[in-house]
Motif scaffolding. Structure first.
Motif, PDB file in Angstrom:
ATOM      1  N   GLN A  12       0.785  -1.072  -0.122  1.00 23.08           N
ATOM      2  CA  GLN A  12      -0.114  -0.120  -0.111  1.00 23.08           C
ATOM      3  C   GLN A  12       0.875   1.425  -0.096  1.00 23.08           C
ATOM      4  O   GLN A  12       2.035   1.244   0.289  1.00 23.08           O
ATOM      5  N   ALA A  13       0.441   2.099  -0.504  1.00 22.34           N
ATOM      6  CA  ALA A  13       0.899   3.394  -0.419  1.00 22.34           C
ATOM      7  C   ALA A  13       1.419   3.846   1.079  1.00 22.34           C
ATOM      8  O   ALA A  13       0.889   3.740   1.966  1.00 22.34           O
TER       9      ALA A  13
ATOM     10  N   LYS B 232       4.733   5.231  -3.446  1.00 25.01           N
ATOM     11  CA  LYS B 232       3.678   6.054  -3.908  1.00 25.01           C
ATOM     12  C   LYS B 232       3.046   5.189  -5.314  1.00 25.01           C
ATOM     13  O   LYS B 232       3.959   4.179  -5.709  1.00 25.01           O
ATOM     14  N   PRO B 233       1.920   5.147  -5.344  1.00 28.81           N
ATOM     15  CA  PRO B 233       1.233   4.496  -6.635  1.00 28.81           C
ATOM     16  C   PRO B 233       2.147   4.468  -7.800  1.00 28.81           C
ATOM     17  O   PRO B 233       2.261   3.488  -8.686  1.00 28.81           O
TER      18      PRO B 233
ATOM     19  N   VAL C 287       2.147  -0.708  -6.251  1.00 30.61           N
ATOM     20  CA  VAL C 287       1.725   0.260  -4.896  1.00 30.61           C
ATOM     21  C   VAL C 287       0.613   0.551  -5.202  1.00 30.61           C
ATOM     22  O   VAL C 287       0.175   1.140  -6.086  1.00 30.61           O
TER      23      VAL C 287
ATOM     24  N   SER D 180      -3.154   2.548  -3.975  1.00 31.82           N
ATOM     25  CA  SER D 180      -3.542   3.862  -3.165  1.00 31.82           C
ATOM     26  C   SER D 180      -4.529   3.412  -2.210  1.00 31.82           C
ATOM     27  O   SER D 180      -5.008   2.548  -1.829  1.00 31.82           O
TER      28      SER D 180
END
Length: 119
Positions: free
Chosen positions: A13-14, A87-88, A117, A119
């Protein structure tokens, strides 16, 4: 010949962290500058980070400065990429590469490891 094998990718995940590893066989990495590249879907491959042969100097693309850290352990014949605050837009296939000193392009590439990744 140098064989490079990346590992450590995954789905996170972010804001999470991942540590990519690149293990080498065939020759010692101590004589090479080492790069991490990435390629996102539909985009060109980009250089993310470099660690020079001495290990004392590094380069980072602006997008990852302050979040990613490249390191090497010549005794283990390995290179690492610590990725924090993901980050995505960091989603990509990440490749390590070995480059002869002063060469413009790497001589050897790994097969890549996927980093995703959400968001």
């Amino acid at each position: 010949q140098v064989q490079l094998v990346e590992s450590g990718g995954g789905l996170v995940q972010a804001g999470d962290s991942l540590r990519l590893s690149c293990a080498a066989s065939g020759r010692t990495l101590s004589t090479y500058d080492m790069d991490w590249f990435r390629q996102a879907p539909g985009k060109e491959r980009e250089l993310v980070a470099t660690i020079y042969r001495s290990g004392g100097s590094t380069y980072y693309t602006d997008a990852v400065k302050g979040r990613f850290t490249i390191s090497r352990d010549n005794a283990k014949n390995a290179v690492y990429l610590q990725m924090n605050s993901l980050k995505p837009e960091d989603t990509a296939v990440y490749y390590c590469a070995a480059r002869v000193v002063l060469a413009r392009e790497p001589a050897y590439w790994g097969q890549g490891t996927q980093v995703t990744v959400s968001s």
